[in-house]
Design a protein around this motif. Sequence first.
Motif, PDB file in Angstrom:
ATOM      1  N   ASP A 152      -6.170  -5.585 -16.573  1.00  0.00           N
ATOM      2  CA  ASP A 152      -6.211  -4.177 -16.978  1.00  0.00           C
ATOM      3  C   ASP A 152      -6.799  -3.312 -15.870  1.00  0.00           C
ATOM      4  O   ASP A 152      -7.652  -3.753 -15.097  1.00  0.00           O
ATOM      5  N   ARG A 153      -6.360  -2.065 -15.843  1.00  0.00           N
ATOM      6  CA  ARG A 153      -6.930  -1.114 -14.896  1.00  0.00           C
ATOM      7  C   ARG A 153      -8.435  -0.969 -15.110  1.00  0.00           C
ATOM      8  O   ARG A 153      -9.213  -0.900 -14.166  1.00  0.00           O
ATOM      9  N   SER A 154      -8.858  -0.917 -16.377  1.00  0.00           N
ATOM     10  CA  SER A 154     -10.281  -0.734 -16.670  1.00  0.00           C
ATOM     11  C   SER A 154     -11.102  -1.915 -16.151  1.00  0.00           C
ATOM     12  O   SER A 154     -12.239  -1.748 -15.710  1.00  0.00           O
ATOM     13  N   LEU A 213     -10.232 -11.943  -4.445  1.00  0.00           N
ATOM     14  CA  LEU A 213      -9.519 -11.006  -5.308  1.00  0.00           C
ATOM     15  C   LEU A 213     -10.178  -9.626  -5.258  1.00  0.00           C
ATOM     16  O   LEU A 213      -9.498  -8.596  -5.188  1.00  0.00           O
ATOM     17  N   LEU A 214     -11.500  -9.594  -5.292  1.00  0.00           N
ATOM     18  CA  LEU A 214     -12.208  -8.318  -5.218  1.00  0.00           C
ATOM     19  C   LEU A 214     -11.911  -7.599  -3.898  1.00  0.00           C
ATOM     20  O   LEU A 214     -11.676  -6.383  -3.879  1.00  0.00           O
ATOM     21  N   ALA A 215     -11.902  -8.344  -2.807  1.00  0.00           N
ATOM     22  CA  ALA A 215     -11.600  -7.739  -1.503  1.00  0.00           C
ATOM     23  C   ALA A 215     -10.177  -7.195  -1.489  1.00  0.00           C
ATOM     24  O   ALA A 215      -9.919  -6.107  -0.951  1.00  0.00           O
ATOM     25  N   HIS A 216      -9.253  -7.917  -2.091  1.00  0.00           N
ATOM     26  CA  HIS A 216      -7.855  -7.473  -2.108  1.00  0.00           C
ATOM     27  C   HIS A 216      -7.701  -6.190  -2.922  1.00  0.00           C
ATOM     28  O   HIS A 216      -6.986  -5.271  -2.512  1.00  0.00           O
ATOM     29  N   GLN A 222      -1.706  -1.171  -9.002  1.00  0.00           N
ATOM     30  CA  GLN A 222      -1.966  -2.587  -8.719  1.00  0.00           C
ATOM     31  C   GLN A 222      -1.727  -3.441  -9.964  1.00  0.00           C
ATOM     32  O   GLN A 222      -1.235  -4.571  -9.877  1.00  0.00           O
ATOM     33  N   THR A 223      -2.073  -2.901 -11.139  1.00  0.00           N
ATOM     34  CA  THR A 223      -1.851  -3.631 -12.388  1.00  0.00           C
ATOM     35  C   THR A 223      -0.390  -4.028 -12.534  1.00  0.00           C
ATOM     36  O   THR A 223      -0.068  -5.164 -12.915  1.00  0.00           O
ATOM     37  N   VAL A 224       0.500  -3.112 -12.227  1.00  0.00           N
ATOM     38  CA  VAL A 224       1.940  -3.386 -12.331  1.00  0.00           C
ATOM     39  C   VAL A 224       2.355  -4.461 -11.337  1.00  0.00           C
ATOM     40  O   VAL A 224       3.139  -5.358 -11.658  1.00  0.00           O
ATOM     41  N   ILE A 225       1.795  -4.397 -10.119  1.00  0.00           N
ATOM     42  CA  ILE A 225       2.145  -5.378  -9.086  1.00  0.00           C
ATOM     43  C   ILE A 225       1.698  -6.773  -9.504  1.00  0.00           C
ATOM     44  O   ILE A 225       2.449  -7.748  -9.393  1.00  0.00           O
ATOM     45  N   TYR A 226       0.473  -6.901 -10.027  1.00  0.00           N
ATOM     46  CA  TYR A 226      -0.037  -8.217 -10.404  1.00  0.00           C
ATOM     47  C   TYR A 226       0.705  -8.778 -11.613  1.00  0.00           C
ATOM     48  O   TYR A 226       0.852  -9.998 -11.749  1.00  0.00           O
ATOM     49  N   VAL A 260      -5.201 -15.256  -2.962  1.00  0.00           N
ATOM     50  CA  VAL A 260      -4.912 -15.595  -1.575  1.00  0.00           C
ATOM     51  C   VAL A 260      -3.689 -14.777  -1.204  1.00  0.00           C
ATOM     52  O   VAL A 260      -2.944 -14.339  -2.084  1.00  0.00           O
ATOM     53  N   PRO A 261      -3.479 -14.494   0.082  1.00  0.00           N
ATOM     54  CA  PRO A 261      -2.376 -13.604   0.447  1.00  0.00           C
ATOM     55  C   PRO A 261      -1.070 -13.964  -0.248  1.00  0.00           C
ATOM     56  O   PRO A 261      -0.601 -15.098  -0.180  1.00  0.00           O
ATOM     57  N   SER A 262      -0.520 -12.995  -0.975  1.00  0.00           N
ATOM     58  CA  SER A 262       0.773 -13.073  -1.658  1.00  0.00           C
ATOM     59  C   SER A 262       0.774 -13.971  -2.887  1.00  0.00           C
ATOM     60  O   SER A 262       1.833 -14.257  -3.437  1.00  0.00           O
ATOM     61  N   SER A 263      -0.378 -14.453  -3.333  1.00  0.00           N
ATOM     62  CA  SER A 263      -0.367 -15.311  -4.524  1.00  0.00           C
ATOM     63  C   SER A 263      -1.749 -15.353  -5.159  1.00  0.00           C
ATOM     64  O   SER A 263      -2.746 -14.973  -4.548  1.00  0.00           O
TER      65      SER A 263
END
Length: 538
Positions: free
Chosen positions: A228-230, A198-201, A216-220, A157-160
């Motif tokens: 993982d990126r993969s 999550l997929l849409a984000h 994105q991996t680093v952000i999450y 959900v946005p921001s979380s």
Amino acid sequence: MVFAASNPPDEIASLKRMLAEKDALLEERERVILVRDAELYAKTLQIEHLKAQLAALRRARFGRSSEKLDREIEQLELILGDLEEGVAESKARAERATCDTGSPRPNKERKPPGRKPLPEHLPRERIVHEPPTECASCGGKVLRVIGEDMTEVLEYVPSSFKVVQHVRPKVSCRACEAIMQAPLPSFPIERGRPGPGLLAHVVVSKYADALPLHRQTVIYARSGVDIDRSTMADWVGDMAALVDPLYERIGLHVRAGPVVFSDDTTVPVLAPGTGKTATGRLWVVVRDERTWVGSAAPAAFYRYSRDRKAEHAEQLLGACRGFLHADGYAGFNGLYVLHPKTGEPRLAEVACWAHARRKIYDVHVATLAPLAKEALKRIAELFAIEAGINGHPPAERLAARQTESISRLADLAVFLRGALAQVSGKSTLARAIRYALSRWDALTRYTTDGRLEMTNNAAERAIRPLTLGRKNYLFAGSDSGGHRAAKMYTIIESAKMNGLDPEAYLRDVFARIGSHKINRIDELLPWNWMPVTDGTSG
């Protein structure tokens, strides 16, 4: 005793032909499957090789700091993401094709037994799918709860983040002991852990916000969620295959317009193993009738190609009929050729005054030439007329142009020819003037039809998000990555043109499209979309 033949010779011959055709079809299908499996195996080997390379580079980085080393790691991350997305997309498309032919659904590869549990610290949301109220076997009304199954899906959900628990109580019938429970809702990825939000984000972050997956991996990770990126590459590949029907339908809608806009831009594409880049192209064709109050919804359709050959312009626009707003790219010229019988072109060229003006403006900025200043003043008067009729019906626009624009254009042509005689033929101003005069018929065509525009700005606006992505990505990881980008940009930009939040739109589409009937795909087009808020999509 003599029996009459039950099948005449013609029917027997027909049956033999049908059997032969069926055998040939089966052989071709087996060949395609073998080729596809070989390609997937080759990609898998390449992925493993690149992962080993990436691990070695990361180990080396601990020993020394190097901007070049960081750049190599960045390139490998992007190549791996593209390859993994491609494998996931191929598998998803192959599985859907198999199911569409009526063949049994193939067994999905089992996930490795050590799959990471979803983080305990995330909040949980329970969605209970109520079981039937009567027995499906005997019609009994008295049911008792005997247990439940729970499937956890990681949602955004946005921001979380949050974990959505889909709970399905099991009930049994006291009369006949039959056990029942509500079916598991359809998920975008069968037996997958990501929810549609999550997929849409992930998709919107990558394509609309130009955030590659490894970033994105680093952000999450800052939220305590390790993806993982993969894993995300698998998700993006699956979604690319899932939205194929929507992408093709948008393309048909755009290219059916009587007035379209087109442009293209470069996309540096990595050549794996060489460290070098080639130059691919992303093309766009836009249908936007809002300026003349047309009834069709606006949309943009993108395609990727490895080069800028005219054949790609033909493939993109060959089915279009009417008017094409474009720059002076020679590859479009074949579309403007007059038909030998009808004397009409497939597409009538409408050139862009923004391009013509820009060349004169550059000369003015560099030299402050009075002739350039005067030309810009006269062109500004033409743009002012357009600003006053923007959003009016075609008849009103055409009348204003015939009354006010045509005479000004005639005066401008006389002025430009006179200016050309006053300056050196090799000067930048002379080149700018010749650019306009050599395209004069196409530049003035907008005065012949109220549906036409003075510029190709609609296509340039559609190209702008790609240039931002190119700046942040530095390059695309592969040709297949270029095709996926074209697909996602088509859906995201078309949603934006129709006033939608692309993430909210894709969240709902990802939740529904997998089980949506193909003959009703138009219901999910951005201009027809009505969100479903029943709580099942997370």
